[in-house]
Design an enzyme around this catalytic site. Structure first.
Site, PDB file in Angstrom:
ATOM      1  N   PHE A  59     -11.063 -10.954 -23.329  1.00  0.00           N
ATOM      2  CA  PHE A  59     -10.227 -10.105 -24.191  1.00  0.00           C
ATOM      3  C   PHE A  59      -8.953 -10.789 -24.668  1.00  0.00           C
ATOM      4  CE2 PHE A  59      -6.233  -8.114 -22.754  1.00  0.00           C
ATOM      5  CZ  PHE A  59      -6.099  -8.640 -21.483  1.00  0.00           C
ATOM      6  N   LYS A  60      -8.521 -11.833 -23.974  1.00  0.00           N
ATOM      7  CA  LYS A  60      -7.245 -12.436 -24.360  1.00  0.00           C
ATOM      8  C   LYS A  60      -7.291 -13.063 -25.744  1.00  0.00           C
ATOM      9  CE  LYS A  60      -5.482 -12.628 -19.735  1.00  0.00           C
ATOM     10  NZ  LYS A  60      -6.640 -12.185 -18.934  1.00  0.00           N
ATOM     11  N   ASP A  61      -8.510 -13.336 -26.228  1.00  0.00           N
ATOM     12  CA  ASP A  61      -8.629 -13.846 -27.602  1.00  0.00           C
ATOM     13  C   ASP A  61      -8.030 -12.876 -28.623  1.00  0.00           C
ATOM     14  OD1 ASP A  61     -10.007 -16.236 -27.086  1.00  0.00           O
ATOM     15  OD2 ASP A  61     -11.930 -15.184 -26.997  1.00  0.00           O
TER      16      ASP A  61
END
Ligand SMILES: *Cc1c(COP(=O)(O)O)cnc(C)c1O
Length: 495
Positions: A112-114
Site C-alpha cells: 500500500f505504501k506505493d
C-alpha cells in the site's frame, strides 16, 4: 483559504506552508506537522461514484496543499497515478463471501505504501521549486520492509535527490529484501542494520534532529526530508482511498448515501489508519476505525487502557511490516484528542522517550475509544484467517491483511454494530509467499523466490510483472552496519 502547518509539540504554534512542511518532513522540535486549521472539503458525497481516482485525489488534496497551483497539483497527481498501477481504479474494492477488501497493492512494489510514495517525489520536487531551493534533497528512510522499496521506486533517478534506506537486516521477508537489494538508480543507497525497525526509526529521527549535522550538510548543499508517514506528503495522499472506497460501496449498492461504515486497518506506524481518521474529520461517514495489530500489540493495550508502554520484547512476526513498538503517527491523533494541547503532547512524548511509557487522561481516552476499536491477531490467528478466507471464497490475502481481516471478524462477532466493515488490504499475497503457503497447508515452502511459483500454482492470481522480474534481477547492494553507525554512514556518504 491557505492551509498552514504547525508542529504537534509547539505551544506557540509557529506555522509554515504545505510545501515547506513537505520539504522539512519533521519539525525541528521533534513534533509532526498538522494543519493549523483543519480544511473543509468542496465535495458532496453523492459525487463520489462518478469521480475517477485522480479527480477525487485532486478534490481531497487541494485544500491541504493550498500553496500549489491547480496545474502543479493536478500534474503531480496525474504523473503518480497512471499505468504504474496495474488497476485502472488504482485502489479497487472487492467482495468475497461477505467480506469487503479495499485493495491497496496494485502499485509497483505490490504494497500500500506505493499509493503515497508514487506521489511524494512529485510533491517534493514541486515544493523545492516553489521555495526556490537549490539544495539537494536527501531522503532518509527507516523501513520495516515496504516503505524502503516503495520510496526507492518513487525516487530512483529523481533529479537533485539522494535516497538512503535503512532496514532491519533480520526483520524483513526474503521478497522484500530482494526487492530492495536489486533496486537500480544512481541515487539510491540501501543499508541493512543489525537492529530492529524501532532502532532504525529512532536513529533516523535523531539524525533529523541533530542540528550540528544538519548545519554541516546545509553548508555542503543538502537538506534532509523523509519518506516515512511523518511527512505530510506521505500521510495525506492516504486519505483519498477511504473516500474512494465509500464511492465504490455506493456505486455497488452496498450502502446508501450517508450510511456509516467501518474500516479495519492493519496498523504499524499508525499512518494508514490516521488517514482514515482525517477522512472522518473531513466528513466521511465512518463509525469506527478498527486498529488491528499483530503480536506487537502496544496499540491494542493503549486503546483499552490509556497507557502506552513500549517496554516489552520486540517480536519478529509473520506480518513484519507491522513489527513496530513506537507508532509515530499516534502523536498526531493525540494532538486532536486533546484539542490541540501541544504542551501536553510534548510531555507525553517526552515521557515515552525517557521512561518508556505514558498514560493519557480519561477525557482523551474517551475520545480515542469513541473513534477507534483496537484488537490484535497472533501469528496463528493470522495463518488461520488466511486459510479461512481462502476456503470460503478462493481469495488469497497477505498476512498483514489477514491481521485486519481477523479483527474485522472478531469485531462483527463481539459487537452489535451492523455497519459494513471494509478490511484494508495492504499487500499482495505474492509479497509474503512463504507465510501464505504455510497457512494454506503447503509444507515445502523454502523462504526463497521459488515459493512465488508454488503460490501461483495454488491461488491462480496473475503474478505482477514486478515480482516476475525479481527472478532475473541482480543484487546491487550489500552494506550491513550496526544501528549506532547510521549517523556516520550518512555523514561519510554526503560530506
Ligand atoms: C506499512 C505497512 C502496514 C502498516 O501501515 P502503517 O501506516 O505503518 O500503520 C501494514 N501493512 C503493510 C503491508 C505495510 O507495508
Amino acid at each position: 483559504m491557505a492551509t498552514l502547518y504547525r508542529s504537534t509539540r509547539d505551544a506557540s504554534a509557529h506555522s509554515i506552508s504545505s510545501s515547506q512542511a513537505v520539504l522539512q518532513g519533521i519539525s525541528p522540535d521533534g513534533g509532526l506537522f498538522v494543519p493549523v486549521d483543519f480544511p473543509k472539503l468542496d465535495l458532496d458525497l453523492s459525487q463520489l461514484p462518478s469521480l475517477s481516482y485522480q479527480g477525487l485525489a485532486y478534490k481531497i488534496l487541494q485544500p491541504f496543499f493550498s500553496d500549489f497551483t491547480e496545474d502543479e497539483l493536478r500534474s503531480c497527481i496525474n504523473s503518480a497515478y497512471g499505468s504504474n498501477f496495474t488497476s485502472e481504479e488504482i485502489t479497487p474494492v472487492s467482495y468475497h463471501a461477505g467480506n469487503i477488501y479495499l485493495e491497496l497493492f496494485h502499485g509497483p512494489t505490490i504494497a500500500f505504501k506505493d499509493v503515497a510514495l508514487q506521489l511524494l517525489p512529485y510533491l517534493l520536487i514541486t515544493s523545492a521549486k516553489k521555495n526556490n531551493s537549490n539544495l539537494k534533497n536527501v531522503i532518509l528512510t527507516a523501513t520495516s520492509g515496504d516503505t524502503g522499496k516503495a520510496a526507492m521506486a518513487g525516487f530512483a533517478d529523481v533529479e537533485n535527490t539522494q535516497i538512503i534506506v535503512f532496514y532491519p537486516k533480520y526483520g524483513v521477508s526474503p521478497i522484500q529484501e530482494k526487492q530492495m537489494l536489486t533496486q537500480t538508480g544512481k541515487n539510491v543507497y540501501v543499508v541493512g542494520i543489525t537492529g530492529n525497525f524501532d532502532n532504525a526509526q529512532t536513529n533516523v529521527k535523531q539524525i533529523f534532529n541533530n542540528s550540528t549535522l544538519t548545519d554541516e550538510l546545509l553548508k555542503s548543499g543538502y537538506q534532509f526530508s523523509s519518506a516515512n508517514s511523518i511527512n505530510i506528503g506521505r500521510l495525506l495522499p492516504q486519505i483519498v482511498y477511504y473516500f474512494y472506497a465509500y464511492g465504490r460501496l455506493l456505486a455497488d449498492n452496498k450502502i446508501k448515501l450517508g450510511d456509516n461504515v467501518n474500516f479495519s486497518v492493519p496498523t504499524g506506524n499508525f499512518g494508514d489508519i490516521l488517514a482514515g481518521f482525517f477522512a472522518k474529520k473531513l466528513g466521511l461517514p465512518i463509525n469506527k476505525l478498527l486498529c488491528a495489530s499483530n503480536e506487537n500489540n502496544v496499540l491494542t493495550e493503549f486503546f483499552k487502557t490509556g497507557t502506552y508502554n513500549k517496554k516489552r520484547d520486540f517480536k519478529v512476526t509473520n506480518s513484519p511490516s507491522m513489527d513496530i513498538l513506537v507508532s509515530s503517527n499516534l502523536e498526531r491523533l493525540l494532538f486532536y484528542a486533546t484539542n490541540g494541547n501541544a504542551a501536553l503532547v510534548a510531555e507525553w512524548m517526552n515521557q515515552l522517550e525517557k521512561e518508556g511509557e505514558y498514560t493519557v487522561d480519561p477525557d482523551t481516552l474517551k475520545f480515542l475509544q469513541t473513534h477507534f476499536y483496537a484488537s490484535s491477531a497472533s501469528q496463528t490467528d493470522t495463518k488461520n484467517e488466511i486459510k479461512q478466507v481462502f476456503t470460503e471464497s478462493n481469495y488469497a490475502i497477505d498476512p498483514h491483511t489477514a491481521v485486519a481481516s481477523f479483527v474485522t471478524r472478531e469485531y462483527k462477532e463481539s459487537t452489535a454494530d451492523s455497519c459494513p466493515t471494509v478490511t484494508v488490504s495492504t499487500a499482495s499475497p505474492y509479497k509474503f509467499p512463504q507465510t501464505v503457503l504455510a497457512a494454506l497447508g503447503v509444507d515445502n515452502a523454502t523462504g526463497d523466490l521459488d515459493d512465488v511459483q508454488k503460490l501461483v500454482d495454488l491461488i491462480k492470481l496473475p503474478l505482477p510483472k514486478t515480482v516476475a522480474n525479481l527472478f532475473e534481477a541482480k543484487q546491487l547492494h550489500d552494506t550491513v552496519i550496526e544501528p549506532d553507525e547510521m549517523e556516520n554512514y550518512v555523514k561519510e556518504l554526503l560530506i
